[in-house]
Design an enzyme around this catalytic site. Structure first.
Site, PDB file in Angstrom:
ATOM      1  N   LYS A 280       0.768  -1.266   0.145  1.00 51.61           N
ATOM      2  CA  LYS A 280       0.093   0.072   0.042  1.00 51.61           C
ATOM      3  C   LYS A 280       0.826   1.342  -0.217  1.00 51.61           C
ATOM      4  O   LYS A 280       1.857   1.033   0.453  1.00 51.61           O
ATOM      5  CB  LYS A 280      -0.793   0.023   1.111  1.00 51.61           C
ATOM      6  CG  LYS A 280      -2.080  -0.884   1.197  1.00 51.61           C
ATOM      7  CD  LYS A 280      -2.853  -1.046   2.561  1.00 51.61           C
ATOM      8  CE  LYS A 280      -3.938  -2.046   2.529  1.00 51.61           C
ATOM      9  NZ  LYS A 280      -5.023  -1.763   1.546  1.00 51.61           N
ATOM     10  N   ARG A 354      -9.986 -11.975   1.737  1.00 50.20           N
ATOM     11  CA  ARG A 354     -10.742 -12.952   1.093  1.00 50.20           C
ATOM     12  C   ARG A 354      -9.996 -14.314   1.146  1.00 50.20           C
ATOM     13  O   ARG A 354     -10.622 -15.420   1.416  1.00 50.20           O
ATOM     14  CB  ARG A 354     -11.314 -12.483  -0.311  1.00 50.20           C
ATOM     15  CG  ARG A 354     -10.178 -12.377  -1.143  1.00 50.20           C
ATOM     16  CD  ARG A 354     -10.669 -11.705  -2.394  1.00 50.20           C
ATOM     17  NE  ARG A 354     -10.610 -10.262  -2.257  1.00 50.20           N
ATOM     18  CZ  ARG A 354     -10.976  -9.305  -3.055  1.00 50.20           C
ATOM     19  NH1 ARG A 354     -11.125  -9.825  -4.520  1.00 50.20           N
ATOM     20  NH2 ARG A 354     -11.200  -8.009  -2.736  1.00 50.20           N
TER      21      ARG A 354
END
Ligand code: BES
Ligand code: MN
Ligand code: ZN
Length: 496
Positions: A280, A354
């Site tokens: 990020k 996920r």
């Protein structure tokens, strides 16, 4: 904090602070036979003076003559009587609770739970009021060397209408206390930094929950045990970190039949999300310590339902890992095999939520759950769509979705449904594996849920993407405790 229902017909009782509502046009709310004349006169004079206009959420602390039973009065503006709906009520309760905890009052008598709220009963108002009082008492100071000044308030008497169903109101008080306790557990865990709140720290807290509650049993699976279960997807996320991943299983047994099928909660517990090799950017990255707020809300909810002793079984599964870049980290293009046997091409290591959830969701199959709800700070797209106001919800069962939507409206811990149309599934096609872990730039919250839906075919499932609602940014930076109110109310409504 101690709560008690008012047992007398009058508010003319000894207390450090009496809390009364004021309508914008008609003035003081309390019926005249409940108040001592000197108190009523004083309040009427203050209102007449214009110092308290009764605007919604306005507060004013008033001192009363020494002869009065209460040391002070907190007036709270209620606004327009014709517009007094659930949200208006929450605003009032929040403002009153905040103002009350700023005073040195140790005891209070609060005359707000009997107010007429559109489409809501006194039990609802009581739960909201007690929840707001509990939340106003919350202070985060675990990592400060100077501990926060604790509010003086230690007990509150809640006034009720004379004809109220007292059993119902006492239950409503219990619910509000449990919800605010659960929220403060979730907020504390969320607010703790990533160097303290690691996967093994979360596991320790979960074990502690089992030690403290007879009805809770916690099991913690190590990486070795997860390897034996072939949880290749979950394990791929923690590969770059020296913090070991954990699968935490918390079983609450409240049903008289201990074999009764459980409701299942599954929480995302990424204790810090750097993005991994798909790193990020730096700005605001500290907020990725909140990436375990799904797990925190599950722990808070389990705390609350154990306190309430709900007559159902609930099994929580928390997938805890730290997502770091390193020479051992998973790389874009790597292919892993999930516990279900499905292979996954990891095109972006920042779509890690996920990856841990899919194995936790497969693991949940063994409990033959009645329903499974997962809670996760899953996508920035959910923040883009709903901001900090609503949680995104997706489900493979329309009845469950409608139930959660309705409860969201009721509790004001709101969720809105997004569609899970088959047409989105092909965005996850991969040339090299059964499924890719990202679906491209479009419909980010939906494709994330599509990914999860491949692992939830065996049961009724709803997914709550709390990326926008689990914490606030900016000056009020901190965990919110959502969606504990929604989850507790959902479980309170279920049958044994
Ligand atoms: N934890 C983040 C989601 C997130 C981002 C929550 C910002 C709150 C604020 C999640 O793991 C993530 O990084 N998601 C990616 C997915 C993308 C790579 C498909 C995202 O949303 O950008
Ligand atoms: Mn991520
Ligand atoms: Zn994440």
């Amino acid at each position: 904090m101690k709560y008690q229902l008012l047992t007398s017909k009058t508010l003319d009782k000894k207390t450090d602070c009496l809390v009364l509502g004021v309508w914008d046009r008609t003035g003081l709310d309390a019926p005249s036979d409940m108040l001592a004349p000197i108190v009523r006169d004083q309040c009427d004079a203050v209102i007449k003076s214009g110092d308290m206009k009764g605007k919604i959420g306005e507060t004013l602390l008033v001192h009363v003559p020494a002869k009065a039973a209460s040391d002070r009065i907190l007036l709270v503006g209620l606004g327009d009587k014709n517009k007094f709906d659930a949200k208006a009520y929450r605003k009032v309760a929040r403002a009153a609770a905040h103002a009350l905890t700023q005073t040195p009052a140790r005891t209070a008598m609060v005359s707000l739970a009997q107010l007429p709220v559109t489409n809501r009963d006194a039990a609802w108002a009581t739960t909201q009021l007690v929840t707001e009082l509990g939340n106003a008492l919350y202070r985060y100071d675990q990592t400060k060397s100077k501990k926060a000044d604790k509010p003086a308030l230690t007990s509150a008497v809640i006034a009720a209408a004379p004809d109220a169903n007292r059993k119902q109101l006492n239950d409503a008080i219990d619910a509000g206390e449990a919800i605010s306790l659960g929220m403060s557990v979730a907020r504390d865990l969320g607010n703790l930094p990533g160097n303290i709140c690691t996967p093994s720290y979360l596991a320790e807290r979960a074990v502690e929950l089992g030690v403290r509650n007879k009805s809770i049993k916690t099991r913690v699976l190590t990486e070795k045990q997860m390897e034996n279960l072939k949880m290749g997807s979950l394990l791929s996320v923690g590969r770059g970190s020296k913090e070991e991943s954990r699968l935490i299983v918390i079983e609450y047994k409240g049903s008289r039949k201990s074999s009764s099928a459980p409701y299942c909660l599954v929480g995302k517990g990424i204790t810090f999300d750097t993005g991994g090799i798909s790193l990020k950017s730096g700005a605001g990255m500290d907020e990725m310590k909140f990436d375990m707020c799904g797990a925190a809300s599950v722990m808070g909810t389990m705390t609350a339902i154990a306190k309430l002793g709900l007559p159902i079984n609930v099994t929580a599964v928390i997938a805890a890992a730290e997502n770091m870049p390193s020479s051992t980290a998973t790389k874009p293009g790597d292919i892993v095999t999930s516990m279900s046997g499905k292979t996954i091409e990891i095109l972006n290591t920042d779509a890690e939520g996920r990856l841990v959830l899919c194995d936790a969701l497969t693991y949940a199959e063994r409990f033959k759950p009645r329903t499974v709800i997962d809670i996760a700070t899953l996508t920035g797209a959910a923040v883009a769509t709903f901001g900090e106001v609503n949680t995104a919800m997706l489900s493979n069962n329309e009845a469950l979705a409608q139930e959660l939507f309705a409860l969201g409206q009721d509790t004001l811990d709101t969720v809105w449904q997004l569609p899970l149309d088959d047409e989105y599934q092909s965005l996850l096609d991969s040339n090299f594996a059964d499924i890719a872990n990202i679906g491209g730039p479009k419909a980010g919250t939906i494709t994330a849920a599509c990914f999860l839906s491949r692992f939830t075919e065996k049961y009724h499932w709803a997914h709550l993407d709390i990326a926008g609602t689990a914490w606030l940014g900016g000056g009020k930076k901190g965990a919110t405790g959502r969606p504990v109110p929604l989850l507790v109310e959902y479980l309170r409504k279920q049958k044994a």
